[in-house]
Design an enzyme around this catalytic site. Structure first.
Site, PDB file in Angstrom:
ATOM      1  N   CYS A   4       0.803  -1.482  -0.192  1.00 10.28           N
ATOM      2  CA  CYS A   4      -0.646   0.197  -0.137  1.00 10.28           C
ATOM      3  C   CYS A   4       1.051   1.148  -0.130  1.00 10.28           C
ATOM      4  O   CYS A   4       0.214   2.234  -0.202  1.00 10.28           O
ATOM      5  CB  CYS A   4      -1.153   0.081   1.966  1.00 10.28           C
ATOM      6  SG  CYS A   4      -1.694  -1.435   1.557  1.00 10.28           S
TER       7      CYS A   4
ATOM      8  N   ASP B 144       2.875   2.277   2.582  1.00 13.99           N
ATOM      9  CA  ASP B 144       3.449   2.554   4.360  1.00 13.99           C
ATOM     10  C   ASP B 144       3.068   2.317   5.075  1.00 13.99           C
ATOM     11  O   ASP B 144       2.430   0.865   5.038  1.00 13.99           O
ATOM     12  CB  ASP B 144       2.710   4.164   4.506  1.00 13.99           C
ATOM     13  CG  ASP B 144       0.844   4.098   4.339  1.00 13.99           C
ATOM     14  OD1 ASP B 144       0.576   4.968   3.634  1.00 13.99           O
ATOM     15  OD2 ASP B 144       0.546   2.920   3.596  1.00 13.99           O
TER      16      ASP B 144
ATOM     17  N   CYS C  82       5.233   8.618   2.209  1.00 16.09           N
ATOM     18  CA  CYS C  82       4.544   9.798   1.844  1.00 16.09           C
ATOM     19  C   CYS C  82       4.799  10.640   3.327  1.00 16.09           C
ATOM     20  O   CYS C  82       4.621  10.273   4.346  1.00 16.09           O
ATOM     21  CB  CYS C  82       3.441  10.144   1.590  1.00 16.09           C
ATOM     22  SG  CYS C  82       1.954   9.875   2.440  1.00 16.09           S
TER      23      CYS C  82
ATOM     24  N   CYS D 277      -3.447   8.126   6.787  1.00 15.21           N
ATOM     25  CA  CYS D 277      -2.408   8.089   7.224  1.00 15.21           C
ATOM     26  C   CYS D 277      -2.186   8.413   9.427  1.00 15.21           C
ATOM     27  O   CYS D 277      -2.296   7.602   9.541  1.00 15.21           O
ATOM     28  CB  CYS D 277      -1.070   9.064   6.598  1.00 15.21           C
ATOM     29  SG  CYS D 277      -0.763   8.926   5.288  1.00 15.21           S
TER      30      CYS D 277
END
Lengths: 395, 149
Positions: free
Chosen positions: B34, B36, B59, B103
């Protein structure tokens, strides 16, 4: 921190050349006439368009009546593919393309699938190449269109267009190529290449945004894309973007004239960058083909790190670049091109595309190489994936 | 897409990056597919988080939310830390772009996974060791944005 700004994203877009802008300016103000009118100021505009058409035709080895101006490269792709599909649907409903096309082609093909067409998406090898044999093998009695991009926007791989064109011609199937990235870097002659349709976009070769062109070989059947007035011989209605069309032709003319010198410079910058990244940074992989590659394109995967982080850190150092990372586009998957050449997701996430252009110099590469190894190292230090690799190495 | 100044600050100067070799609880969430992965290390004394470190592959927002999450849990009791939501992490960063909200979800889950690990090691739970956050599929945490490419 460096205040220099270095633009390394010429595959995204290029600045308009001063000569191009100069050629465009009069067509905004004093020569503003509508080309469809009969009076003098309108006729002047009409003449400018026809001259631009002749210039484009001459450069790609076509006849002026085979050049149609559009609003963009995406429009040219949409028109070519949908136009050929709908005009030939009585003959068959099968289209052949590749898995690494630009979305302007891929999403258009997917739309046509929803309209009952069948599309074969040819896989590519590890360098992003599709072979003429693959194309030939995919041809069926009901195949009506083949669309293969000239050069890839992400990894720069240049396809064997002439060989594919030969096969398409022998089988009598219409052949389209999206040459948006190739124009200005590769000399194109539509007769030698046996191409029936070719898309281009001005802003990729130092022309303005918002204007493109589609070459349509005489005799190729295509439905109209925009219905309305009689512009572009009734096949693409709407009042012509006169300054844009003038700009496209001027930009293409300059690109054609300076191509050898331009390519020589870009190849030197490209090859130096590739060599230095491979020498100075461990765990990297060059994406795309080493030789069959656009002059200004560098694309690397850096293991254990993610592309957006890399771009943000480069941006803070004044360097503008691009990535195949999902995070930059907001979509879930990383670049379809990087997945198609066989990269696992995690490596595709950690990719960096640098595309050189006119304004770049060796000093730009110096600056890049001064900061890139440190940035990669810093992000790796932060990465749990790198930690795993290092502890495995210790064992 | 624009990040807040606070996100950029935490991305450029992340707090508490690193590992704790003798951590009392370690949690890893997300997966490389994915794009992360967050790994969080906790040092816990008398139910209080006395030290915390993280490592993140991801990111800008993934790094920033990890960094902020470590700041939020430091000095907290484990019960307090378990009550930290993804929204609290995002708010502490002056917000996140909508596509990056996942995130903050990962950051919340990283805290929970590390505490879960601590509890498991100390026999404080009857959970047999599966952490739902670790097995979550990308599709569940990422937001689809059509037409953004």
């Amino acid at each position: 921190m460096s205040t220099r700004s270095i633009y390394l994203d010429h595959a995204a877009t290029t600045p308009v050349k001063p000569e191009v802008l100069e050629a465009m300016l009069p067509w905004f103000t004093e020569n503003f006439g509508n080309p469809s009118t009969v009076y003098s100021i309108g006729r002047t505009s009409k003449k400018a368009i026809e001259e631009a058409r002749e210039t484009v035709a001459r450069i790609i080895g076509a006849e002026p009546r085979e050049i149609f101006f559009t609003g963009s490269g995406t429009e040219a792709d949409n028109w070519a593919i949908k136009g050929a599909a709908y005009a030939n649907m009585k003959k068959g409903k099968h289209i052949i393309t590749t898995s690494i096309e630009h979305h302007a082609v891929l999403h258009t093909c997917q739309y046509l699938e929803s309209e009952g067409f069948e599309v074969t998406y040819l896989p590519v090898d590890e360098y992003g190449l599709v072979s003429p044999e693959q194309v030939e093998a995919a041809i069926r009695p009901d195949t009506i269109l083949i669309s293969v991009m000239f050069a890839n926007n992400e990894i720069g791989t240049i396809q064997p267009i002439a060989e594919i064109g030969k096969i398409a011609r022998e089988k009598g199937i219409c052949f389209h190529t999206d040459a948006v990235q190739a124009m200005g870097s590769i000399r194109v002659n539509v007769s030698d290449l046996n191409v029936d349709m070719l898309s281009m976009s001005a802003h990729k070769f130092y022309g303005p945004k918002g204007v493109g062109a589609l070459y349509i070989r005489k005799g190729v059947k295509l439905t109209s894309f925009m219905h309305g007035g009689a512009q572009e011989r009734g096949r693409r209605a709407s009042t012509e973007n006169v300054p844009g069309i003038v700009g496209l032709a001027k930009a293409l003319e300059l690109a054609d004239k300076n191509m050898d010198e331009h390519n020589k410079k870009l190849i030197a910058l490209r090859d130096r960058t590739i060599a230095e990244i491979e020498e100075k940074i461990p765990y990297v992989r060059l994406n795309g083909h080493r030789e069959k590659r656009l002059p200004g394109n560098v694309n690397f995967s850096f293991e254990f790190i993610e592309g957006e982080s890399l771009l943000l850190m480069l941006d803070l150092k004044g360097i503008a670049a691009s990535s195949g990372s999902a995070c930059t586009s907001g979509s879930l998957d990383p670049s379809h091109v990087l997945l198609a050449i066989g990269l696992p997701h995690e490596r595709a996430h950690g990719s960096l595309r640098l595309t050189f252009g006119d304004g770049n110099t060796d000093e730009d590469v110096d600056c890049l190489m001064e900061v890139l190894p440190g940035i990669v190292e810093r992000l790796r230090e932060m990465s749990p994936l790198y930690e795993e690799v290092r502890s495995r190495k210790k064992d | 897409m624009m990040y807040s100044e606070k996100v950029m600050d935490h991305f450029m100067n992340p707090r508490n990056v690193g590992e704790i070799p003798d951590a009392d609880g370690v949690g890893q969430v997300g997966n490389a597919k994915c794009g992360d992965i967050m790994k969080m290390y906790l040092k816990i004394e008398n139910d209080v988080i006395t030290d915390v470190k993280f490592k993140t592959f991801g990111c800008g927002a993934a790094v920033a939310t990890s960094s902020m999450a470590t700041e939020l849990v430091k000095g907290k009791t484990i019960d307090e830390a378990l009550r930290i939501t993804n929204k609290a992490v995002a708010e502490a960063l002056d917000g996140l772009p909508p596509v990056k909200m996942h995130c903050s979800v990962l950051a919340e889950e990283a805290i929970k996974a590390a505490i879960e690990d601590y509890k498991r090691r100390n026999g404080l739970t009857d959970n047999n060791g599966t952490c739902e956050a670790c097995c979550r599929r990308c599709e569940d945490i990422h937001h689809h944005l059509d037409g953004e490419d």
